[in-house]
Design a protein around this motif. Structure first.
Motif, PDB file in Angstrom:
ATOM      1  N   THR A 255       0.961  -1.143  -0.058  1.00 33.56           N
ATOM      2  CA  THR A 255       0.055   0.063  -0.075  1.00 33.56           C
ATOM      3  C   THR A 255       0.849   1.184  -0.003  1.00 33.56           C
ATOM      4  OG1 THR A 255      -1.882  -1.015   1.222  1.00 33.56           O
ATOM      5  CG2 THR A 255      -1.548   1.352   1.388  1.00 33.56           C
ATOM      6  N   ILE A 256       1.919   1.301   0.865  1.00 38.43           N
ATOM      7  CA  ILE A 256       2.676   2.295   0.746  1.00 38.43           C
ATOM      8  C   ILE A 256       3.507   2.720  -0.644  1.00 38.43           C
ATOM      9  CG2 ILE A 256       5.154   3.124   1.784  1.00 38.43           C
ATOM     10  CD1 ILE A 256       4.234   1.707   4.313  1.00 38.43           C
ATOM     11  N   ILE A 257       4.071   1.375  -1.078  1.00 36.57           N
ATOM     12  CA  ILE A 257       4.709   1.672  -2.542  1.00 36.57           C
ATOM     13  C   ILE A 257       3.726   2.206  -3.502  1.00 36.57           C
ATOM     14  CG2 ILE A 257       5.496   0.427  -4.439  1.00 36.57           C
ATOM     15  CD1 ILE A 257       7.709   0.692  -2.201  1.00 36.57           C
ATOM     16  N   ASP A 258       2.337   1.576  -3.578  1.00 35.76           N
ATOM     17  CA  ASP A 258       1.550   2.137  -4.396  1.00 35.76           C
ATOM     18  C   ASP A 258       1.065   3.552  -4.380  1.00 35.76           C
ATOM     19  OD1 ASP A 258       1.511  -0.446  -5.616  1.00 35.76           O
ATOM     20  OD2 ASP A 258      -0.574  -0.980  -4.408  1.00 35.76           O
ATOM     21  N   THR A 259       0.915   3.940  -3.113  1.00 36.79           N
ATOM     22  CA  THR A 259       0.544   5.266  -2.864  1.00 36.79           C
ATOM     23  C   THR A 259       1.921   6.350  -2.974  1.00 36.79           C
ATOM     24  OG1 THR A 259      -1.006   4.709  -1.051  1.00 36.79           O
ATOM     25  CG2 THR A 259      -0.135   6.830  -1.019  1.00 36.79           C
ATOM     26  N   ILE A 260       3.074   5.914  -2.935  1.00 37.44           N
ATOM     27  CA  ILE A 260       3.954   6.646  -3.518  1.00 37.44           C
ATOM     28  C   ILE A 260       3.940   6.990  -4.971  1.00 37.44           C
ATOM     29  CG2 ILE A 260       6.714   6.790  -3.948  1.00 37.44           C
ATOM     30  CD1 ILE A 260       6.890   5.229  -1.168  1.00 37.44           C
TER      31      ILE A 260
ATOM     32  N   GLY B 242       3.599  10.694  -6.517  1.00 31.79           N
ATOM     33  CA  GLY B 242       4.332  11.120  -7.582  1.00 31.79           C
ATOM     34  C   GLY B 242       3.480  11.933  -8.761  1.00 31.79           C
ATOM     35  N   GLN B 243       2.482  10.991  -8.947  1.00 31.63           N
ATOM     36  CA  GLN B 243       1.568  11.536 -10.145  1.00 31.63           C
ATOM     37  C   GLN B 243       0.942  12.993  -9.606  1.00 31.63           C
ATOM     38  OE1 GLN B 243      -1.827   9.203 -10.566  1.00 31.63           O
ATOM     39  NE2 GLN B 243      -2.106   9.500 -12.652  1.00 31.63           N
TER      40      GLN B 243
ATOM     41  N   SER C  67       7.407   2.739  -9.012  1.00 34.97           N
ATOM     42  CA  SER C  67       6.118   3.006  -8.567  1.00 34.97           C
ATOM     43  C   SER C  67       5.641   4.659  -9.052  1.00 34.97           C
ATOM     44  CB  SER C  67       5.584   3.004  -7.145  1.00 34.97           C
ATOM     45  OG  SER C  67       4.384   3.434  -6.838  1.00 34.97           O
ATOM     46  N   VAL C  68       6.535   5.247  -8.938  1.00 33.70           N
ATOM     47  CA  VAL C  68       6.567   6.676  -9.476  1.00 33.70           C
ATOM     48  C   VAL C  68       6.680   6.743 -10.999  1.00 33.70           C
ATOM     49  CG1 VAL C  68       7.802   9.117  -9.765  1.00 33.70           C
ATOM     50  CG2 VAL C  68       7.469   7.848  -7.392  1.00 33.70           C
TER      51      VAL C  68
ATOM     52  N   LEU D 125       4.755   9.472   6.253  1.00 41.07           N
ATOM     53  CA  LEU D 125       4.144  10.557   6.218  1.00 41.07           C
ATOM     54  C   LEU D 125       4.832  11.521   5.017  1.00 41.07           C
ATOM     55  CD1 LEU D 125       6.711  12.682   6.781  1.00 41.07           C
ATOM     56  CD2 LEU D 125       6.637  11.772   9.308  1.00 41.07           C
ATOM     57  N   VAL D 126       4.016  12.452   4.676  1.00 41.78           N
ATOM     58  CA  VAL D 126       4.308  13.629   3.739  1.00 41.78           C
ATOM     59  C   VAL D 126       4.579  14.680   4.270  1.00 41.78           C
ATOM     60  CG1 VAL D 126       3.792  14.649   1.652  1.00 41.78           C
ATOM     61  CG2 VAL D 126       3.011  12.202   2.002  1.00 41.78           C
ATOM     62  N   ALA D 127       5.831  15.280   4.021  1.00 47.00           N
ATOM     63  CA  ALA D 127       6.081  16.726   4.347  1.00 47.00           C
ATOM     64  C   ALA D 127       5.987  17.520   3.193  1.00 47.00           C
ATOM     65  CB  ALA D 127       7.490  16.727   5.138  1.00 47.00           C
TER      66      ALA D 127
END
Length: 242
Positions: free
Chosen positions: A41-46, A50-51, A73-74, A238-240
């Protein structure tokens, strides 16, 4: 099919510190998926991040890329001519295998794989920087300087994606989430011996922080917002935002 992780299945008289050598690189996909809840899930969301955030003619840095899952993934979500992705890892074994994966997907012009330490990478013109379970292996006294380098190299509006194992602030809560994670590994087929020996191997090399430590450090550096978008047991991402 990924090779099965049985690195710690045999009793050892002395458990050496964990390192990302050939043996680990060979079984890494199985190891990470059976050890980290929600890893896919983390990989897919990265890729989704990116998109949404990677801008044309900018750079993406994947620091501690391992076999390149986050970079790929990106790449799947961004047109080939939109950005240059730099996949960097300090492990020669990981880099060699990552390069083979990138070549197999015919992406050498979009993803540049190289061996190096995150602390030595020159971050520039970046719309996205990724550290997916990497910072926890870097010496604590070097973390803030590295994060400042990342912040300085991000373009305004750029994002830093940080995934880490974390500890809870109070002992009772920390005990709870650690036990849930232990059960997760047992349910994925790891024996008590494997769990115990791997824990001993990681004890001196994976030094984890709490979420509040991560958040306060990132805000002190200058990030305008810090969003924990994923949390399961003692793992978070997290996303900063700059």
């Amino acid at each position: 099919m990924a090779n099965k992780d049985n690195i710690f299945a045999t009793p050892r008289e002395h458990v050496s510190d964990f390192c990302f050598d050939d043996a680990v690189a060979e079984v890494f996909p199985d190891m990470i998926n059976r050890s980290v809840p929600g890893y896919q899930t983390i990989i897919d969301t990265i890729g989704e991040l990116g998109q949404a955030y990677v801008t044309p003619q900018s750079n993406v840095f994947d620091l501690g890329c391992s076999l390149g899952a986050a970079s790929l993934s990106v790449a799947r979500r961004c047109p080939p001519d939109q950005c240059q992705i730099y996949a960097i890892d300090s492990s020669e074994a990981m880099v060699k295998r990552c390069q083979r994966v990138v070549d197999a997907f015919n992406l050498p012009n979009q993803i540049a794989v190289s061996e190096g330490y995150a602390q030595s990478v020159e971050i520039q013109n970046a719309s996205m920087v990724i550290m997916n379970f990497t910072l926890q292996f870097i010496a604590p006294d070097e973390r803030k300087a590295l994060l400042k380098t990342i912040y300085d190299g991000l373009n305004p509006g750029g994002i830093f994606v940080l995934s880490e194992k974390v500890k809870h602030e109070q002992d009772s809560g920390n005990h709870l989430i650690n036990n849930l994670h232990l059960n997760f590994k047992r349910n994925n087929g790891y024996s008590e011996l494997e769990i115990s020996q791997k824990r001993a191997a990681l004890e001196n090399v994976m030094l984890i922080d709490s979420f509040s430590t991560h958040e306060s450090r990132l805000r002190e550096i200058g990030f305008s917002d810090v969003v924990m978008w994923y949390k399961c047991y003692n793992f978070m991402s997290l996303v900063a935002i700059k």
